[in-house]
Structure formats: structure tokens, C-alpha cells
Design a protein around this motif. Structure first.
Motif, PDB file in Angstrom:
ATOM      1  N   ALA A 580      -4.523  -2.205  13.067  1.00  0.00           N
ATOM      2  CA  ALA A 580      -4.249  -0.775  13.057  1.00  0.00           C
ATOM      3  C   ALA A 580      -4.575  -0.176  11.699  1.00  0.00           C
ATOM      4  O   ALA A 580      -4.942  -0.868  10.754  1.00  0.00           O
ATOM      5  CB  ALA A 580      -2.779  -0.531  13.414  1.00  0.00           C
ATOM      6  N   ASP A 581      -4.428   1.147  11.605  1.00  0.00           N
ATOM      7  CA  ASP A 581      -4.747   1.811  10.344  1.00  0.00           C
ATOM      8  C   ASP A 581      -3.812   1.373   9.229  1.00  0.00           C
ATOM      9  O   ASP A 581      -4.206   1.294   8.071  1.00  0.00           O
ATOM     10  CB  ASP A 581      -4.659   3.335  10.531  1.00  0.00           C
ATOM     11  CG  ASP A 581      -5.703   3.833  11.517  1.00  0.00           C
ATOM     12  OD1 ASP A 581      -6.710   3.117  11.711  1.00  0.00           O
ATOM     13  OD2 ASP A 581      -5.508   4.914  12.099  1.00  0.00           O
ATOM     14  N   SER A 582      -2.558   1.093   9.593  1.00  0.00           N
ATOM     15  CA  SER A 582      -1.612   0.672   8.561  1.00  0.00           C
ATOM     16  C   SER A 582      -1.880  -0.742   8.070  1.00  0.00           C
ATOM     17  O   SER A 582      -1.449  -1.116   6.993  1.00  0.00           O
ATOM     18  CB  SER A 582      -0.183   0.752   9.114  1.00  0.00           C
ATOM     19  OG  SER A 582      -0.067  -0.086  10.261  1.00  0.00           O
ATOM     20  N   GLU A 583      -2.617  -1.548   8.882  1.00  0.00           N
ATOM     21  CA  GLU A 583      -2.909  -2.912   8.478  1.00  0.00           C
ATOM     22  C   GLU A 583      -4.152  -3.004   7.603  1.00  0.00           C
ATOM     23  O   GLU A 583      -4.398  -4.029   6.984  1.00  0.00           O
ATOM     24  CB  GLU A 583      -3.099  -3.796   9.715  1.00  0.00           C
ATOM     25  CG  GLU A 583      -1.867  -3.900  10.595  1.00  0.00           C
ATOM     26  CD  GLU A 583      -2.112  -4.842  11.763  1.00  0.00           C
ATOM     27  OE1 GLU A 583      -2.759  -5.876  11.562  1.00  0.00           O
ATOM     28  OE2 GLU A 583      -1.673  -4.534  12.875  1.00  0.00           O
ATOM     29  N   VAL A 584      -4.941  -1.959   7.571  1.00  0.00           N
ATOM     30  CA  VAL A 584      -6.175  -2.019   6.797  1.00  0.00           C
ATOM     31  C   VAL A 584      -5.882  -2.095   5.312  1.00  0.00           C
ATOM     32  O   VAL A 584      -6.525  -2.810   4.563  1.00  0.00           O
ATOM     33  CB  VAL A 584      -7.062  -0.801   7.128  1.00  0.00           C
ATOM     34  CG1 VAL A 584      -8.287  -0.796   6.237  1.00  0.00           C
ATOM     35  CG2 VAL A 584      -7.458  -0.830   8.596  1.00  0.00           C
ATOM     36  N   GLY A 585      -4.873  -1.361   4.864  1.00  0.00           N
ATOM     37  CA  GLY A 585      -4.590  -1.335   3.438  1.00  0.00           C
ATOM     38  C   GLY A 585      -3.799  -2.528   2.955  1.00  0.00           C
ATOM     39  O   GLY A 585      -3.982  -2.986   1.846  1.00  0.00           O
ATOM     40  N   THR A 586      -2.889  -3.073   3.771  1.00  0.00           N
ATOM     41  CA  THR A 586      -2.001  -4.143   3.333  1.00  0.00           C
ATOM     42  C   THR A 586      -2.185  -5.436   4.090  1.00  0.00           C
ATOM     43  O   THR A 586      -1.814  -6.489   3.600  1.00  0.00           O
ATOM     44  CB  THR A 586      -0.530  -3.694   3.485  1.00  0.00           C
ATOM     45  OG1 THR A 586      -0.288  -3.388   4.871  1.00  0.00           O
ATOM     46  CG2 THR A 586      -0.267  -2.473   2.650  1.00  0.00           C
ATOM     47  N   GLY A 587      -2.748  -5.390   5.311  1.00  0.00           N
ATOM     48  CA  GLY A 587      -2.871  -6.589   6.117  1.00  0.00           C
ATOM     49  C   GLY A 587      -1.674  -6.858   6.993  1.00  0.00           C
ATOM     50  O   GLY A 587      -1.711  -7.743   7.835  1.00  0.00           O
ATOM     51  N   PRO A 589       1.695  -4.804   9.307  1.00  0.00           N
ATOM     52  CA  PRO A 589       2.204  -3.505   9.790  1.00  0.00           C
ATOM     53  C   PRO A 589       3.548  -3.149   9.161  1.00  0.00           C
ATOM     54  O   PRO A 589       4.610  -3.277   9.788  1.00  0.00           O
ATOM     55  CB  PRO A 589       2.315  -3.728  11.305  1.00  0.00           C
ATOM     56  CG  PRO A 589       2.523  -5.194  11.465  1.00  0.00           C
ATOM     57  CD  PRO A 589       1.774  -5.856  10.348  1.00  0.00           C
ATOM     58  N   TRP A 590       3.516  -2.661   7.941  1.00  0.00           N
ATOM     59  CA  TRP A 590       4.762  -2.329   7.253  1.00  0.00           C
ATOM     60  C   TRP A 590       5.401  -1.062   7.807  1.00  0.00           C
ATOM     61  O   TRP A 590       6.573  -0.794   7.503  1.00  0.00           O
ATOM     62  CB  TRP A 590       4.515  -2.152   5.756  1.00  0.00           C
ATOM     63  CG  TRP A 590       4.141  -3.420   5.057  1.00  0.00           C
ATOM     64  CD1 TRP A 590       2.959  -3.730   4.486  1.00  0.00           C
ATOM     65  CD2 TRP A 590       4.990  -4.565   4.869  1.00  0.00           C
ATOM     66  NE1 TRP A 590       2.988  -4.990   3.952  1.00  0.00           N
ATOM     67  CE2 TRP A 590       4.231  -5.536   4.163  1.00  0.00           C
ATOM     68  CE3 TRP A 590       6.299  -4.870   5.229  1.00  0.00           C
ATOM     69  CZ2 TRP A 590       4.750  -6.776   3.821  1.00  0.00           C
ATOM     70  CZ3 TRP A 590       6.811  -6.113   4.885  1.00  0.00           C
ATOM     71  CH2 TRP A 590       6.050  -7.047   4.182  1.00  0.00           C
ATOM     72  N   ASP A 591       4.659  -0.284   8.604  1.00  0.00           N
ATOM     73  CA  ASP A 591       5.272   0.910   9.187  1.00  0.00           C
ATOM     74  C   ASP A 591       6.373   0.543  10.166  1.00  0.00           C
ATOM     75  O   ASP A 591       7.311   1.319  10.376  1.00  0.00           O
ATOM     76  CB  ASP A 591       4.204   1.763   9.863  1.00  0.00           C
ATOM     77  CG  ASP A 591       3.386   0.954  10.857  1.00  0.00           C
ATOM     78  OD1 ASP A 591       3.514  -0.295  10.850  1.00  0.00           O
ATOM     79  OD2 ASP A 591       2.633   1.561  11.630  1.00  0.00           O
ATOM     80  N   GLU A 604       1.631   6.496   6.975  1.00  0.00           N
ATOM     81  CA  GLU A 604       1.174   5.213   6.457  1.00  0.00           C
ATOM     82  C   GLU A 604       1.917   4.891   5.166  1.00  0.00           C
ATOM     83  O   GLU A 604       1.680   5.514   4.135  1.00  0.00           O
ATOM     84  CB  GLU A 604      -0.331   5.245   6.197  1.00  0.00           C
ATOM     85  CG  GLU A 604      -0.881   3.916   5.702  1.00  0.00           C
ATOM     86  CD  GLU A 604      -2.373   3.967   5.469  1.00  0.00           C
ATOM     87  OE1 GLU A 604      -2.929   3.002   4.923  1.00  0.00           O
ATOM     88  OE2 GLU A 604      -2.986   4.995   5.831  1.00  0.00           O
ATOM     89  N   PRO A 605       2.838   3.923   5.183  1.00  0.00           N
ATOM     90  CA  PRO A 605       3.632   3.649   3.987  1.00  0.00           C
ATOM     91  C   PRO A 605       2.799   2.980   2.903  1.00  0.00           C
ATOM     92  O   PRO A 605       1.923   2.168   3.177  1.00  0.00           O
ATOM     93  CB  PRO A 605       4.714   2.699   4.506  1.00  0.00           C
ATOM     94  CG  PRO A 605       4.100   2.037   5.684  1.00  0.00           C
ATOM     95  CD  PRO A 605       3.182   3.041   6.305  1.00  0.00           C
TER      96      PRO A 605
END
Length: 766
Positions: A580-587, A589-591, A604-605
Motif C-alpha cells: 500500500a501507499d503507507s508501506e512504500v515509505g517504511t515497508g 503498515p504503520w497506519d 500517511e504517518p
């Protein structure tokens, strides 16, 4: 001749019962067919087939020719059975060696096996009628001819100032003359290092390990042998694991002491021991800390670094030197911060990335290895953690050759030990030691002369400056000088000039009990010791996000390749969804963990990494003194699972609330006193009507998602599955706020893939 028929004909008898093959795969006794085949194989090696014939005995006379012809089948069977019984379950010469000494070419070349089995290998080759064919080398210059374009590129790279007409004229005559000038060692493998750099031990490691391209280097990932358990035995019992850590970058800061402290204070935590501690500034110890963005403490953590000061010089007003050791995953950011901090002050920043290499040693045999490698004049036994030793040694190849040839070793010169301590970071001293290095060919010729008795020309010792540090394998909070367990978490690092790493490595690998290690072995040792491994265990840093994203893509590609295989169970539903989009930056799903609707205004946290030192600092502080940005922070924790089973990557970690956490501690304490298994604690909690999946007091959930597993495996030290996870500070601090504040640990639930069986686990902050 037809067989006689009739009811009165007796059936033929056999003296020995033969085991016939059973087509059904099992016997009447219920034993499998493999057992019968093995038994029949052993019986056939001892049985002799018999063919009865009486043509040699006729009318009371004996015919020897007819007798021998009649017994020809029996004689051949006798010889065949003797050979088969002699060679049954017999190992060849190379098969009797341990796996680390076996080579593929050793089966056909006796010179490639140790001397103790070389005679046996030669006999086997003679019995097999195998002839060795030596590889013919082509010494013709046409086979290695370079074209004009390649010669021009090599001339530009090596600084050749010859004109184009000269190069054109030389290319017409042939490359033999120019190759003698341009074919240096530095440009021999230059084409293979366009997009990566080889370590000094690359050629040796590439033949014995699986190589991987990471962080701009070609690194040894893991040896070709199955060495997960042998690595743990060598690191804890009676061995030594050696890793080439020359990929670590070295930065040298030079200037006055006050200016250096002012520069370090810009990217280090406030009041850090790197510029406040007396033992660090005097050059006696090394400091492991974190580098931050300039003025961004505590949110802008970049990378863990090692800092040590060179001792003060005897001369007055002599500039001091500070050395920084940085992981290559965050080299670009660290170099920018270091140069920016020194530009404002009167200090200089030098890049020694490819001038200083290092070798890491771990295990109880390391002290003996260091004495044999660096000399017995140093006290390595009483060396504490985070201590540093400066010295100068000799060429280790001389001692190894003398010991092997049984030649008396000449006495060591006294000025080798009394060398200046900062000579490794002095360009003149470092270059002088490299230029005085003797080639292997010259060394062999000197040794051959000494063996023959010609001692007219003696070998001169070369001063090789080195720095020895005893440190931790991974990343951990500052706990003083206490020795953490297990002892495999300690490592000795030898800093050497880049050109001297390979000679030391070749001698080191010939010592008894030394094993090759790679990146996977470092991950295993840090997992066993409960330490963090950068950048994998810190996914909220810039380097950690890139590593987590790369791991996620590799996992998705592997699952996609498996799903496209021509198997009956393959289906489109088994293909995992794209990140997902939130996984692109951190790898990760911190949301889902941080609950963006309650904590953060954006969808997106943006999580930031909480270093181990900050975890200790903030855990003891009160709620009112903590910064508000802690609601979006993540820290690394070690997970120990009770019971059997494996730990999948990205497994979900759930933590209990305050009331449930206290109740879990009481049940676990009572359960351990009764001597029952810890794996059934969750069943007891359910029997006491604790609503693990319902709502708790004050409308709060009994447990909630707090993080994800980064890496995990079976731990030999704990004899249980262990893992390293990234946990959210907001979820963990809420559950443990009313419990013991000084423990830095708590109880949690681990669930693979967010579904399946839930198991009780315990987390401990790294």
C-alpha cells in the motif's frame, strides 16, 4: 534341454535364502523395501555363486583343463565378491575430510588434498586408471590483445599523458609494450567494479561464499556450507568467526580540541560521552553512539557510529584527531553532516573510506588468534569492552612460513612495539607501510633460500600500524562497561591499512578453529545476543526504510514466482497484493498501528526511530516531561516466544493494556511456580474469563496491535524462537505505564501473518 515335469519331481533346494524384490514396497514383516535392499546389498557382497559341473571327473580320471573351464564362473564370482566386499561402504580420500576442506577438484587431483590423505588419493587414481590433465595456458599475446579504445581508457585512468598519435602507433605494433606499462594491479579488474567495489578479500571469499551487491560493495552474504549451527558453536565454545568488515567507512576529523568538541556537539546527543567523557577524549576507549541531523535531536536519527580520539601528541599545540566509523548504508548522509559541521569551525574532514580496512573476530578462541597474528607482547586477555589498543606489528606471512618450514624465527625488533600510536591515521606512515609490502613471489624466493641454507640476504620487518578495539557486534544502549550475555556478542575489530587486509586475512584463514562469516552470520550473532542489527532492525531510519522496502519487494517477487509455477495448487488468489501507499515509505503498515485518526492529522504517518539510549531515557521520565512527538515513534525490541513453532517475517505483535498486563504477570508468576509449561498461559487466562478478544475496563481493548516482527529465527542460547520487532512507543507505554518502570520489558502476543495461532511472548527493549 526341457525341464522334467511331474508330481513326484522334488523341488530344487537352496542352501541360502535369497531375498527377492517385493513389488509392493513392503515385506510380510512390515519392513520397508529400502531396508531389504540394504540387507540384500550386504549379502550379495559375501555370497559366491556356484555352478555344478562334473565334466572334469570322468571314469576316475581328472582333467585339469576341463576343471578350470568348468569353474571359470565361480572364480570370477569369487574375485568379484572379494572386490565388492573390500570396497563396500568405503570412503574416498576427499570424502574423509571435513566439509570445510572438501573441494570439487579434489576428487581428481591429489595435490589439492591435505598431505595426510595425499598418498591414499594417488592409490585411488591408480586403481581407477585416471590420468590428470594439466590445464594448458595460452601465452600468446593475441589471446589477451586490447583494442585501441580500451588502451585509451586505461591510459586516461592511470594518468598516462601520452598523445593520441603515440597510442595509435603503439596499437599498430601490438599491445605487448603498452600492456607492460598500463597493466597494473589496480586496473586489472577495473571493468568489473564499475557499479560496485571489491573488498580486499573479494577473490578469496568469492570462491567460498555467496556474494551479494549491497551498499555499493560486493559482500559475502553467507558461506557455501551449511553453517548456521557451526557458526554458533564457533562463536560460543571453541572457535572463532572472522568477517571482513572493510566496507565500514572511516572519517577523520582533525583540528583543535575545542573546535572538535564544538563540531561533534552539532550531530551527537547533548552531553554525549564522545566529547565529554575523559576516557574517550584521552584515547583509551571507543564510544558507540548515534549520529543525528544537525539540530534535529531526538527526531532525526541517522545511523549508529563509533567514535574514538587519537591520543595526544607530545608536541604542544598539535591538532587532535577524531575517527568516525560509519555503516555504508548511510554513508552519504553521514558524510554530508560531518562536512557541514566541520565547515563552520576550523576543522578539516578527510575521507579514509578506501584507505583503512578492518577485520572482525568473534569467539572464545579470538585471544589465541590475536597473539599469533599480532604478537604476544600485547595483553588481550584483560582487555575490557569498549577499550582500544594502538600498536604496530610485522608481516604475518613471515611467521606462518617460518612455522611451516620449521625455520627459527628471528627476534622481533624492539621499535615495532614503540611505534607512534597515531601512525595508522598518518598518511606518510600508512603509505610507507604499504610501499614496503613484499610480494608473495619475493617472499617465496626468500623462504626457499633460507631452506637451502643461504642466509646471506635476510628478510627485513615492515612496520604495520593497527588499531584493535573490543566492542559489541550490534547496536545496544549505553550500559557502561558491564559484560552482556551471551559472550558471542563481543567482537574484536582490527583496523589496518587497506592493502594489508588481504595478507592478514590469508594467514588468519589458515589458523585452526577460524571460520568464515558473512552478513547472515552477523545477523545470527546479533539475534543470539539480543542486539540490534543496522539497518534491518531500525526500519524508521532512512537506511532502514530502504532496506525494509527491498525486503518487501523480494518477498513479493518470490511469492509471485511460486504462484506462476505449473502446479495444481497455483491460483491467482495466492498472489499477495502490492504494498500500500503507507508501506512504500517504511515497508510496514504503520497506519494500522498508530491509528492516524487519533494521533496524527495526516493519513500517511511519518514515524521516526527511537534509539536504544532514548528508550532508557524516556522510560524513566514522567508523562508530562515527554515530547508530544513520541506518539509517532518506533523502537526496536527483542521477542522471545514460549513454546514451539517458527516466526514468520512481518508477524503481528499485540500488547496488553494496563489492567491485563498486571493480571498476566500474576498468572505467569503463579504458573512458573507450579512448574507448568509457559505455552499454556493463554489457556489459563481464557479459563479465568479474561476477555482477550472483547472489551476491557473503561471501554478499552484488552490488547491491541503494537508492531511487527522484522526478523526471527531459532535461538540456541535461549533454546526457543527469538525475533527482533519494531514496536510503537504509544501502544507499549500505555500498557506498561502502571507496571514496573525499570524493567523495559513486558508480555505480548505473537501471531504469524495477522492470523492463525496466538502464542505468548515476552518483549525486551534493545
Amino acid at each position: 534341454m526341457e525341464a522334467p515335469t511331474g508330481r513326484n519331481v522334488p523341488a530344487p533346494t537352496r542352501k541360502r535364502k535369497f531375498h527377492e524384490a517385493n513389488p509392493s514396497g513392503s515385506s510380510k514383516s512390515g519392513k520397508p523395501a529400502k531396508t531389504q535392499d540394504k540387507r540384500r546389498k550386504r549379502q550379495d557382497a559375501r555370497e559366491i555363486s556356484v555352478q555344478t559341473s562334473e565334466n572334469a571327473f570322468w571314469d576316475g580320471q581328472f582333467d585339469p583343463v576341463s576343471f578350470v573351464n568348468a569353474r571359470e564362473y565361480e572364480i570370477k564370482s569369487l574375485l568379484r565378491s572379494m572386490n565388492s566386499s573390500k570396497n563396500a561402504q568405503r570412503k574416498r580420500a576427499f570424502q574423509s575430510l571435513p566439509r570445510e576442506l572438501r573441494r570439487r577438484t579434489a576428487a581428481h587431483n591429489p595435490s589439492r588434498v591435505p598431505k595426510r590423505v595425499r598418498a591414499t588419493a594417488q592409490i585411488e587414481l591408480a586403481d581407477d586408471n585416471t590420468t590428470l590433465q594439466k590445464k594448458r595456458r595460452d601465452y600468446r599475446p593475441n589471446a589477451r590483445r586490447l583494442n585501441a579504445h580500451q588502451l585509451r581508457m586505461l591510459s586516461v585512468r592511470t594518468g598516462d599523458l601520452s598523445t593520441s598519435s603515440d597510442s595509435r602507433q603503439a596499437s599498430s605494433k601490438g599491445p605487448s609494450r603498452i600492456r607492460s606499462r598500463l597493466g597494473s594491479k589496480s586496473s586489472r579488474y577495473r571493468k568489473r567494479q564499475k557499479h560496485k567495489t571489491w573488498l580486499p578479500t573479494h577473490i578469496w571469499c568469492a570462491k567460498r561464499a555467496r556474494m551479494v551487491c549491497k551498499w555499493g560493495f560486493s559482500l559475502a552474504d553467507t558461506p557455501n556450507l551449511k553453517c548456521y549451527r557451526p557458526t554458533y558453536r564457533a562463536a560460543t565454545r571453541d572457535g572463532c568467526v572472522a568477517v571482513d568488515t572493510s566496507y565500514y567507512a572511516t572519517i577523520l576529523l582533525e583540528g583543535q580540541e575545542k573546535e572538535l568538541k564544538r563540531s561533534l556537539a552539532k550531530f551527537l546527543p547533548p552531553r554525549d560521552r564522545a566529547f565529554v567523557g575523559k576516557s574517550v577524549i584521552s584515547g583509551e576507549s571507543v564510544r558507540s553512539t548515534w549520529m543525528y541531523e544537525e539540530g534535529e535531536w531526538p527526531n532525526g536519527a541517522l545511523t549508529p557510529i563509533q567514535i574514538f580520539w587519537c591520543p595526544e601528541s607530545v608536541k604542544e599545540h598539535e591538532p587532535r584527531k577524531v575517527v568516525l566509523r560509519v555503516h555504508p548504508a548511510s554513508w552519504d548522509d553521514a558524510w554530508k553532516v560531518a562536512t557541514a559541521s566541520t565547515a563552520a569551525s576550523k576543522c578539516t574532514c578527510k575521507n579514509l573510506r578506501f584507505e583503512i580496512g578492518s577485520i572482525g573476530l568473534t569467539g572464545p578462541r579470538t585471544v589465541k588468534v590475536l597473539h599469533a597474528l599480532l604478537g604476544s607482547s600485547f595483553d588481550f586477555e584483560n582487555m575490557l569492552v569498549d577499550r582500544i589498543t594502538y600498536g604496530s606489528g610485522k608481516d604475518p606471512r613471515l611467521g606462518s612460513f617460518y612455522l611451516r618450514r620449521q625455520i627459527p624465527v628471528p627476534p622481533v625488533e624492539e621499535d615495532l612495539i614503540t611505534a607512534p600510536v597515531e601512525s595508522l591515521f598518518n598518511t606518510k606512515c600508512r603509505n610507507a607501510s604499504v610501499n614496503a609490502q613484499v610480494s608473495q613471489k619475493t617472499l617465496n624466493s626468500h623462504v626457499s633460500r633460507l631452506v637451502s641454507g643461504d642466509s646471506t640476504r635476510s628478510l627485513s620487518y615492515t612496520k604495520i600500524p593497527f588499531v584493535l578495539m573490543r566492542e559489541l557486534v550490534g547496536v545496544q544502549a549505553d550500559l557502561g562497561h558491564s559484560n552482556p550475555e551471551p559472550p558471542s556478542s563481543h567482537r574484536w575489530s582490527i583496523l589496518l591499512p587497506w592493502k594489508w587486509v588481504r595478507p592478514f586475512w590469508l594467514v588468519l584463514m589458515r589458523m585452526t578453529g577460524v571460520r568464515l562469516g558473512g552478513l547472515k552470520e552477523l545477523e545470527q550473532l546479533t539475534l543470539e545476543g539480543g542486539l540490534g542489527y543496522f539497518p534491518i532492525d531500525f526500519p524508521s531510519t532512512k537506511a532502514g526504510r530502504a532496506e525494509a522496502l527491498e525486503k518487501t519487494k523480494e518477498r513479493l517477487d518470490r511469492a509471485k514466482r511460486r504462484s506462476t509455477m505449473k502446479t495444481k495448487g497455483a491460483s491467482k488468489k495466492s498472489v499477495p497484493a502490492a504494498p500500500a501507499d503507507s508501506e512504500v515509505g517504511t515497508g510496514y503498515p504503520w497506519d494500522q498501528v498508530l491509528e492516524t485518526g487519533n494521533h496524527l492529522p495526516c493519513k500517511e504517518p511519518k514515524v521516526w526511530q527511537l534509539t536504544p539510549d532514548l528508550v532508557r531515557l524516556f522510560w524513566k521520565s514522567s508523562q508530562g516531561t515527554l515530547p508530544p512527538s513520541l506518539s509517532s515513534s518506533v523502537f526496536a525490541a527483542r521477542i522471545r516466544v514460549f513454546g514451539r513453532g517458527n516466526i514468520d517475517p512481518n508477524a503481528h505483535i499485540y500488547v496488553f493494556s494496563g489492567h491485563a498486563a498486571r493480571l498476566v504477570s500474576q498468572v505467569v508468576l503463579q504458573h512458573s511456580r507450579d512448574g507448568n509449561s509457559m505455552a499454556s498461559v493463554l489457556e489459563i487466562l481464557d479459563s479465568e474469563k479474561i476477555q482477550l478478544e472483547g472489551a476491557g475496563q473503561a471501554g478499552k481493548a484488552t490488547y491491541s496491535l503494537a508492531g511487527f516482527v522484522v526478523r526471527g529465527n531459532f535461538g540456541f542460547f535461549e533454546a526457543a524462537p527469538v525475533a527482533v520487532a519494531a514496536l510503537a512507543w504509544a501502544k507499549v507505554y500505555e500498557g506498561e505505564a502502571s507496571s514496573d518502570q525499570g524493567s523495559h520489558s513486558g508480555w505480548c502476543i505473537l501471531q504469524n501473518g495477522g492470523r492463525g495461532i496466538k502464542r505468548l511472548a515476552q518483549w525486551t527493549a534493545i
